[in-house]
Design an enzyme around this catalytic site. Structure first.
Site, PDB file in Angstrom:
ATOM      1  CB  VAL A   1      -1.878  -7.440   0.394  1.00 40.94           C
ATOM      2  CG1 VAL A   1      -0.676  -6.593   0.037  1.00 40.94           C
ATOM      3  CG2 VAL A   1      -3.111  -6.595   0.665  1.00 40.94           C
TER       4      VAL A   1
ATOM      5  CB  SER B   1      -6.624   1.135  13.041  1.00 37.91           C
ATOM      6  OG  SER B   1      -7.478   2.266  13.191  1.00 37.91           O
TER       7      SER B   1
ATOM      8  CE1 TYR C   1      -9.303  -0.157   8.572  1.00 38.82           C
ATOM      9  CE2 TYR C   1     -10.033   0.889  10.600  1.00 38.82           C
ATOM     10  CZ  TYR C   1      -9.092   0.742   9.612  1.00 38.82           C
ATOM     11  OH  TYR C   1      -7.928   1.466   9.659  1.00 38.82           O
TER      12      TYR C   1
ATOM     13  CE  LYS D   1      -6.391  -1.957   9.598  1.00 38.56           C
ATOM     14  NZ  LYS D   1      -5.064  -1.886   8.983  1.00 38.56           N
TER      15      LYS D   1
ATOM     16  N   GLY E   1       0.825  -1.207   0.000  1.00 40.40           N
ATOM     17  CA  GLY E   1       0.000   0.000   0.000  1.00 40.40           C
ATOM     18  C   GLY E   1       0.859   1.257   0.000  1.00 40.40           C
TER      19      GLY E   1
END
Ligand code: NAP
Length: 260
Positions: A66, A144, A158, A162, A14
């Site tokens: 990925v 995060s 999400y 994380k 990324g």
């Protein structure tokens, strides 16, 4: 002054945009040879040009998804062949579509978990044969605050991904120790990136107001934390994480933040 990463072979997944681009820039400025792994060519070309123009190290793009094992394996093999090995892996690529649980298609859950969490496992697995005890390999994950520390409507998948990265990190730290390799995570708060801009002006404004330092983070704020974890001086730190968020997780209430 930290030890140098000059000449080291560094993978930044990324690395074509946002935080990854900031990480790539910080490492290249210190003389590293940076491989930017991402799907799209155009943004990666701009990121590589930017690094070349700034001087210091070098950068090149290796196309990679990925979330796909064959793609990750071939990316890592191509970096190792071109740069003579892999010294540092910054597993940073990620996605954060915002959908509430009630509206979320299960396929979206799978996609986010694959891009953000499975990818960490795949990238580390592919790099293991290239981590050489003498060269002190380094892995830095971009986690995060969302998930491990905070919640936000629309980011259940999400946040799970994380938090999952941090669970992966603990056992990976034990398994990588035999290769002389450390693995740690940076936990960014709200960092001003292309991905975050997509969330809209109102989001950016209210987020900045909720941060004690009163600004969103810069991508290089995360790059510097990653550079620290990659240094010789951080060689006795493994399986750990650091929050880089301008103090965002500290205030206990709206009133507390309004008082400062
Ligand atoms: P961004 O600006 O949207 O950039 C995402 C990068 O990841 C791009 O280079 C993208 O390139 C790449 N990418 C996405 N899916 C990929 C895939 N399947 N395979 C390979 N590359 C892929 O995002 P960002 O804001 O910089 O976020 C980067 C990381 O930081 C993520 O892990 C995110 O969760 C984390 N993070 C961000 C913030 C924030 O405030 N921005 C806060 C906490 C954590 P292609 O699309 O061309 O593949």
């Amino acid at each position: 002054m930290l030890s140098s990463v000059k000449g080291k072979s560094v993978i930044v997944t990324g690395g074509s945009k946002g935080i990854g681009r900031g990480i790539a820039r910080v490492f290249a400025r210190e003389g590293a040879n940076v491989a930017i792994a991402s799907r799209g060519d155009a943004a990666a070309a701009v990121a590589c040009d930017e690094i070349e123009q700034e001087g210091g190290g070098t950068a090149y793009h290796v196309p990679c998804d990925v979330s796909d094992w064959d793609s990750v394996r071939s990316m890592v093999e191509s970096v190792a062949a071109r740069s003579g090995g892999v010294d540092v892996l910054c597993a940073n690529a990620g996605a954060f579509p915002q959908t509430k649980i009630v509206d979320m298609d299960p396929s979206e859950w799978d996609q986010v978990l694959a891009t953000n969490l499975k990818s960490a496992f795949l990238c580390v697995k592919a790099c293991i044969p290239h981590f050489d005890n003498a060269k002190k390999g380094r892995v830095v994950l971009t986690s995060s605050i969302t998930g491990p520390v905070t919640g936000f409507p629309g980011w259940s998948h999400y946040g799970a991904s994380k938090s999952g990265q941090l669970g992966f990190l603990k056992t990976a730290a034990m398994e990588l120790a035999r290769y002389g390799t450390t693995i740690n995570a940076v936990m960014p708060g709200n960092i001003y990136t292309e991905g975050l801009q997509d969330l809209g002006e109102e989001y950016l404004k209210t987020m900045a107001a909720s941060i004690p330092l009163k600004r969103l983070g810069d991508v290089e704020d995360i790059g510097h934390a990653a550079l620290f974890f990659a240094s010789d001086e951080a060689g006795y730190i493994t399986g750990q994480q650091i929050v880089v968020d301008g103090g965002q997780i500290i205030p206990e209430s709206l009133e507390a933040i309004e008082e400062i």
